[in-house]
Design an enzyme around this catalytic site. Sequence first.
Site, PDB file in Angstrom:
ATOM      1  N   TYR A 155      11.004 -11.869  12.688  1.00  0.00           N
ATOM      2  CA  TYR A 155      10.425 -12.635  11.908  1.00  0.00           C
ATOM      3  C   TYR A 155      10.106 -14.070  12.480  1.00  0.00           C
ATOM      4  O   TYR A 155       8.963 -14.585  12.608  1.00  0.00           O
ATOM      5  CB  TYR A 155      11.519 -12.911  11.034  1.00  0.00           C
ATOM      6  CG  TYR A 155      11.108 -14.012   9.593  1.00  0.00           C
ATOM      7  CD1 TYR A 155      10.352 -13.636   8.665  1.00  0.00           C
ATOM      8  CD2 TYR A 155      11.480 -15.190   9.689  1.00  0.00           C
ATOM      9  CE1 TYR A 155       9.822 -14.464   7.682  1.00  0.00           C
ATOM     10  CE2 TYR A 155      11.271 -16.233   8.769  1.00  0.00           C
ATOM     11  CZ  TYR A 155      10.427 -15.720   7.688  1.00  0.00           C
ATOM     12  OH  TYR A 155      10.090 -16.606   6.784  1.00  0.00           O
ATOM     13  N   LYS A 159       6.590 -15.659  13.366  1.00  0.00           N
ATOM     14  CA  LYS A 159       6.418 -16.928  12.827  1.00  0.00           C
ATOM     15  C   LYS A 159       6.022 -17.872  13.679  1.00  0.00           C
ATOM     16  O   LYS A 159       5.052 -18.920  13.503  1.00  0.00           O
ATOM     17  CB  LYS A 159       7.594 -17.532  12.074  1.00  0.00           C
ATOM     18  CG  LYS A 159       7.836 -16.761  10.659  1.00  0.00           C
ATOM     19  CD  LYS A 159       6.580 -16.850   9.666  1.00  0.00           C
ATOM     20  CE  LYS A 159       6.879 -16.429   8.253  1.00  0.00           C
ATOM     21  NZ  LYS A 159       5.693 -16.488   7.404  1.00  0.00           N
TER      22      LYS A 159
END
Length: 255
Positions: A155, A159
Site C-alpha cells: 500500500y 501510495k
Amino acid sequence: MGRFEGRVAVITGAARGIGFATATRFAEEGASVAVIDLDEEAAAAAAARLAPVDGASAIGVGADVSDAGSVAAALARVVGELGGLHVLVNNAGITRDNLLFKMSEDDWDLVLGVHLKGAFLMSKAAQEHFVAQRYGKILNLSSTSALGNRGQANYSAAKMGVQGFTRTLGIELGPFGINVNAIAPGFIATEMTDATAARLGIELEEFRRLNAEANPVRRVGRPEDIAAAAAFLCSDEASYITGQTLYVDGGATLG
Ligand code: NAD
C-alpha cells in the site's frame, strides 16, 4: 453558483467512504456525478442517495478500475449518459496488509493493481476527453502511509507511486489545461479503517481514540474533511496548483 455547475465528475470507489462523501459534495456544488464501484447495484444505490441540483444528474456504474476493458466501457457510458467528462477522482482502493515476510505476491499485485494501475487506466482514458476540450481535473488519493507504515509495503509503495504519477501527469498535462493533484489523507473513519481495527484485534472506539491522539488536532478525520479538500483542488479556484500532494491528516505527519 456551485463550483461544479455544468461539469461532469467521475469518482471511483464512490459507493461508500471518502468517495461517497466526495460525490455528495460535488453533487451539492452542481456537478453531474458518476459513481463508479465494483458492484453495479452498490454504485447505483449510492448514486440514488445523491441530490444533484436542477439540471444535473447522478448515475452508478459497475466497473473494476484495474481492468482496461472495464474502464473503457465505464467511461464511454459516463460520457454517453452524462454528456461529457471534466473531473476524475481516482479514489478506489483496497488494503491487503501484512509484514513483508508474510505478504503474498497476490497481496502485492492486487493493491498495486487497484491503486496504481487503476489510476493509470482511468487517467489515460479520461485525458483523451480532457486534452480534446483543453480542460480537465484529475485528483488522486494517496495516503500518509506513502511515508512508510509497518505492514503496508504494498500500500505504501502504491501510495508513494501515486505521488510520482501525479507530479508526472502535472508536467505532461498542464499545457492542455489539465490540473493533476493528490490528497494524502491521514486516519479517516471509514469501513477501510474499521477493517484495520478488526484485523489488529483492537476495539473500534479504542482504535479511533488512539489515532485521534496521534495527531495535533486530536480527532480522527471524517470523509467530509477529504471531500472539502477534493472540491477545492478540482475547482477552478485551484487552477494554478498542479502536481501537488496535499496532506489532510490533522497534522499527523508534522513530526
Ligand atoms: P473504502 O474501503 O471505504 O472504500 C473504497 C471503495 O473502493 C469501496 O467501495 C470499494 O468497493 C471500491 N473499490 C475497491 N476496489 C475497486 C476496484 N478495483 N474498482 C472499483 N472500485 C473499487 O475506503 P476509503 O477509506 O473510503 O478510502 C478511499 C481512498 O482513500 C482509498 O484510495 C484509500 O486508500 C484512501 N485512503 C483512505 C484512508 C482512510 O483512513 N480511510 C487514509 C488514506 C488514504
